[in-house]
Write a protein that holds these residues in place. Structure first.
Motif, PDB file in Angstrom:
ATOM      1  N   GLU A  61       8.805  13.884  37.958  1.00  0.00           N
ATOM      2  CA  GLU A  61      10.242  14.005  38.204  1.00  0.00           C
ATOM      3  C   GLU A  61      11.118  13.463  37.083  1.00  0.00           C
ATOM      4  OE1 GLU A  61      10.784  12.048  41.930  1.00  0.00           O
ATOM      5  OE2 GLU A  61       9.632  13.539  43.068  1.00  0.00           O
ATOM      6  N   THR A  62      10.580  12.585  36.248  1.00  0.00           N
ATOM      7  CA  THR A  62      11.412  11.948  35.221  1.00  0.00           C
ATOM      8  C   THR A  62      10.871  12.130  33.814  1.00  0.00           C
ATOM      9  OG1 THR A  62      12.064  10.248  36.831  1.00  0.00           O
ATOM     10  CG2 THR A  62      12.457   9.755  34.502  1.00  0.00           C
ATOM     11  N   ILE A  63       9.601  11.782  33.604  1.00  0.00           N
ATOM     12  CA  ILE A  63       9.077  11.727  32.233  1.00  0.00           C
ATOM     13  C   ILE A  63       8.833  13.119  31.666  1.00  0.00           C
ATOM     14  CG2 ILE A  63       7.278  10.782  30.747  1.00  0.00           C
ATOM     15  CD1 ILE A  63       6.867   8.575  32.891  1.00  0.00           C
ATOM     16  N   ALA A  64       8.165  13.991  32.416  1.00  0.00           N
ATOM     17  CA  ALA A  64       7.908  15.350  31.920  1.00  0.00           C
ATOM     18  C   ALA A  64       9.202  16.120  31.634  1.00  0.00           C
ATOM     19  CB  ALA A  64       7.012  16.112  32.903  1.00  0.00           C
ATOM     20  N   PRO A  65      10.204  16.069  32.508  1.00  0.00           N
ATOM     21  CA  PRO A  65      11.467  16.740  32.173  1.00  0.00           C
ATOM     22  C   PRO A  65      12.128  16.171  30.915  1.00  0.00           C
ATOM     23  CG  PRO A  65      11.365  16.311  34.523  1.00  0.00           C
ATOM     24  CD  PRO A  65      10.204  15.591  33.906  1.00  0.00           C
ATOM     25  N   ALA A  66      12.003  14.878  30.674  1.00  0.00           N
ATOM     26  CA  ALA A  66      12.548  14.284  29.456  1.00  0.00           C
ATOM     27  C   ALA A  66      11.836  14.841  28.225  1.00  0.00           C
ATOM     28  CB  ALA A  66      12.421  12.764  29.505  1.00  0.00           C
ATOM     29  N   ILE A  67      10.524  14.958  28.311  1.00  0.00           N
ATOM     30  CA  ILE A  67       9.759  15.498  27.178  1.00  0.00           C
ATOM     31  C   ILE A  67      10.143  16.958  26.933  1.00  0.00           C
ATOM     32  CG2 ILE A  67       7.433  16.101  26.390  1.00  0.00           C
ATOM     33  CD1 ILE A  67       6.471  13.585  27.973  1.00  0.00           C
ATOM     34  N   ALA A  68      10.315  17.715  27.986  1.00  0.00           N
ATOM     35  CA  ALA A  68      10.728  19.119  27.832  1.00  0.00           C
ATOM     36  C   ALA A  68      12.094  19.213  27.150  1.00  0.00           C
ATOM     37  CB  ALA A  68      10.765  19.795  29.203  1.00  0.00           C
ATOM     38  N   ALA A  69      13.008  18.331  27.526  1.00  0.00           N
ATOM     39  CA  ALA A  69      14.336  18.340  26.897  1.00  0.00           C
ATOM     40  C   ALA A  69      14.238  17.987  25.418  1.00  0.00           C
ATOM     41  CB  ALA A  69      15.248  17.351  27.623  1.00  0.00           C
ATOM     42  N   LEU A  70      13.381  17.038  25.081  1.00  0.00           N
ATOM     43  CA  LEU A  70      13.205  16.653  23.683  1.00  0.00           C
ATOM     44  C   LEU A  70      12.621  17.800  22.867  1.00  0.00           C
ATOM     45  CD1 LEU A  70      11.809  13.092  24.365  1.00  0.00           C
ATOM     46  CD2 LEU A  70      13.932  13.566  23.129  1.00  0.00           C
ATOM     47  N   ARG A  71      11.634  18.461  23.425  1.00  0.00           N
ATOM     48  CA  ARG A  71      11.014  19.579  22.712  1.00  0.00           C
ATOM     49  C   ARG A  71      12.005  20.723  22.518  1.00  0.00           C
ATOM     50  NH1 ARG A  71       5.745  19.095  21.790  1.00  0.00           N
ATOM     51  NH2 ARG A  71       5.499  21.337  21.488  1.00  0.00           N
ATOM     52  N   ALA A  72      12.894  20.912  23.486  1.00  0.00           N
ATOM     53  CA  ALA A  72      13.922  21.948  23.348  1.00  0.00           C
ATOM     54  C   ALA A  72      14.883  21.630  22.207  1.00  0.00           C
ATOM     55  CB  ALA A  72      14.687  22.092  24.660  1.00  0.00           C
ATOM     56  N   GLU A  73      15.016  20.339  21.869  1.00  0.00           N
ATOM     57  CA  GLU A  73      15.861  19.922  20.747  1.00  0.00           C
ATOM     58  C   GLU A  73      15.119  19.953  19.417  1.00  0.00           C
ATOM     59  OE1 GLU A  73      17.437  16.056  21.499  1.00  0.00           O
ATOM     60  OE2 GLU A  73      18.338  16.598  23.423  1.00  0.00           O
ATOM     61  N   GLY A  74      13.848  20.283  19.443  1.00  0.00           N
ATOM     62  CA  GLY A  74      13.070  20.326  18.210  1.00  0.00           C
ATOM     63  C   GLY A  74      12.347  19.033  17.878  1.00  0.00           C
ATOM     64  N   ILE A  75      12.339  18.074  18.811  1.00  0.00           N
ATOM     65  CA  ILE A  75      11.622  16.816  18.595  1.00  0.00           C
ATOM     66  C   ILE A  75      10.181  16.990  19.042  1.00  0.00           C
ATOM     67  CG2 ILE A  75      11.453  14.392  19.301  1.00  0.00           C
ATOM     68  CD1 ILE A  75      14.512  14.384  19.526  1.00  0.00           C
ATOM     69  N   ASP A  76       9.247  16.606  18.198  1.00  0.00           N
ATOM     70  CA  ASP A  76       7.821  16.767  18.469  1.00  0.00           C
ATOM     71  C   ASP A  76       7.355  15.648  19.393  1.00  0.00           C
ATOM     72  OD1 ASP A  76       5.115  17.179  18.486  1.00  0.00           O
ATOM     73  OD2 ASP A  76       4.835  17.065  16.319  1.00  0.00           O
ATOM     74  N   ALA A  77       7.447  15.883  20.693  1.00  0.00           N
ATOM     75  CA  ALA A  77       7.047  14.900  21.701  1.00  0.00           C
ATOM     76  C   ALA A  77       5.996  15.506  22.605  1.00  0.00           C
ATOM     77  CB  ALA A  77       8.259  14.464  22.529  1.00  0.00           C
ATOM     78  N   ILE A  78       4.961  14.726  22.901  1.00  0.00           N
ATOM     79  CA  ILE A  78       3.907  15.182  23.809  1.00  0.00           C
ATOM     80  C   ILE A  78       3.733  14.164  24.929  1.00  0.00           C
ATOM     81  CG2 ILE A  78       2.677  16.508  22.049  1.00  0.00           C
ATOM     82  CD1 ILE A  78       0.683  14.145  21.874  1.00  0.00           C
ATOM     83  N   GLY A  79       3.213  14.614  26.081  1.00  0.00           N
ATOM     84  CA  GLY A  79       2.967  13.725  27.202  1.00  0.00           C
ATOM     85  C   GLY A  79       3.418  14.373  28.500  1.00  0.00           C
ATOM     86  N   PRO A  80       3.461  13.612  29.578  1.00  0.00           N
ATOM     87  CA  PRO A  80       3.102  12.191  29.691  1.00  0.00           C
ATOM     88  C   PRO A  80       1.597  11.976  29.542  1.00  0.00           C
ATOM     89  CG  PRO A  80       4.402  12.931  31.591  1.00  0.00           C
ATOM     90  CD  PRO A  80       3.941  14.137  30.874  1.00  0.00           C
ATOM     91  N   LEU A  81       1.225  10.979  28.786  1.00  0.00           N
ATOM     92  CA  LEU A  81      -0.168  10.688  28.504  1.00  0.00           C
ATOM     93  C   LEU A  81      -0.620   9.446  29.260  1.00  0.00           C
ATOM     94  CD1 LEU A  81      -0.052  11.125  24.613  1.00  0.00           C
ATOM     95  CD2 LEU A  81      -0.781  12.824  26.311  1.00  0.00           C
TER      96      LEU A  81
END
Length: 336
Positions: free
Chosen positions: A231-251
């Motif tokens: 509910e929190t971490i995965a949506p944050a990572i998706a938003a970051l990736r949409a901005e072009g930031i190379d983020a992976i997880g939640p790990l």
């Protein structure tokens, strides 16, 4: 050729090991090749501590403009207005005024351009709280001072930087029981944006790779051990990736820090204090540096605390402070 602008160092809690680490760093400078620095301190305190630990370090009260010129002959000290006592291992709220004054003045020096960067020795929070200090810690207070002096709003981000790992806790000085309520998508996204921007601008990493941990064991096990990941971490990572930031997880945090895993990212983004600091300190306790990202100036600090139990005994190692001085020098345009 004009002398370089110095770094400024605060002594932290005077009852801890900060004063002696600064003395040791200056005394070993011929071997370390450190950039010029000045301590914001009570000169009498540093003289007393040097005598106590049997270290022959000449000290010179001066001002920031002359500190670099003094550095080769003596440890430059910018005197505090508030005297402090040399009582190793005995923290005292009476010293809090000087501790806070040193931090305030350090920010003033980088604001007016007379110092290149700030290095802070460790503080103890309880004596400050007892004296009415209302910030959770160093990092949060520096964020407040940045906004006051430089204007605007700054969110400081703590990063532990060592030779084998960089790690950032999204939540910092709060009780573990409070973390789930404080941990929001916005906080994760903002922290990661700051991390990516500063790794690029101050560490020269063109496209930083961010590995984002889960909060719960096994990153929640698909919701069986908690829903924060979903509910929190995965949506944050998706938003970051949409901005072009190379983020992976939640790990899963228990598999993020072995050698092969560390090769796949530039910084680990962790959900709470110990999740980030335990692996960072386990891998390189004496070499890791606490770096504050997200500020309009460079600030570094050793990765350890005040060590009241060994203060004044002359056995504290200055390695992490020396690493902090070198990193502050590099980040602010030097070559160390």
């Amino acid at each position: 050729m004009p002398l370089p602008k110095p770094l400024v160092i605060t002594c932290g809690d005077p009852s801890g090991i900060g004063p002696e680490l600064i003395l040791q760093a200056w005394a070993g400078n011929d071997a370390q090749g450190l950039a010029p620095f000045a301590a914001i301190a009570d000169p009498a305190l540093l003289q007393a501590r040097a005598k106590r630990i049997g270290l022959d370090v000449p000290v010179a009260a001066t001002n920031i403009a002359h500190a670099a010129g003094v550095f080769s002959k003596a440890l430059p000290i910018i005197p505090l207005g508030s005297p402090q006592s040399d009582a190793p291992g005995l923290p005292d709220a009476a010293n809090a005024t000087g501790v806070v004054e040193a931090i305030d003045r350090a920010v003033g020096f980088v604001h007016d351009g007379t110092a290149r960067a700030i290095v802070t020795a460790p503080i103890a929070k309880k004596p400050l709280y007892d004296a009415g200090f209302r910030f959770p810690g160093h990092t949060e207070y520096l964020g407040h001072l940045a906004g006051t002096r430089f204007g605007g709003s700054f969110q400081p981000v703590m990063m532990l930087a060592g030779p084998e790992l960089r790690a950032i806790p999204v939540t910092i000085h709060i009780a573990l029981a409070q973390v789930p309520a404080v941990l929001t998508m916005d906080l994760i996204v903002t922290t990661c944006r700051i991390a990516a921007a500063d790794l690029k601008s101050r560490f020269g990493i063109e496209k930083p790779r961010l590995a984002v941990s889960g909060l719960n064991p096994h990153a929640g096990e698909g919701g069986a051990m908690g829903r924060e990941e979903i509910e929190t971490i995965a949506p944050a990572i998706a938003a970051l990736r949409a901005e072009g930031i190379d983020a992976i997880g939640p790990l899963p945090a228990d598999t993020m820090f072995h050698a092969r895993a560390r090769e796949t990212y530039d910084v680990a983004i962790c959900m709470y204090h110990d999740q980030a600091l335990i692996p960072a300190k386990a891998l390189a306790f004496d070499e890791s540096v606490n770096v504050t990202l997200g500020l309009p100036f460079v600030r570094t600090s050793p990765d350890h605390g005040t060590a009241f139990d060994i203060a004044g005994k002359g056995i504290a190692r200055p390695d992490s402070l020396i690493a902090a001085i070198k990193l502050a020098d590099r980040m602010s345009g030097g070559s160390a």
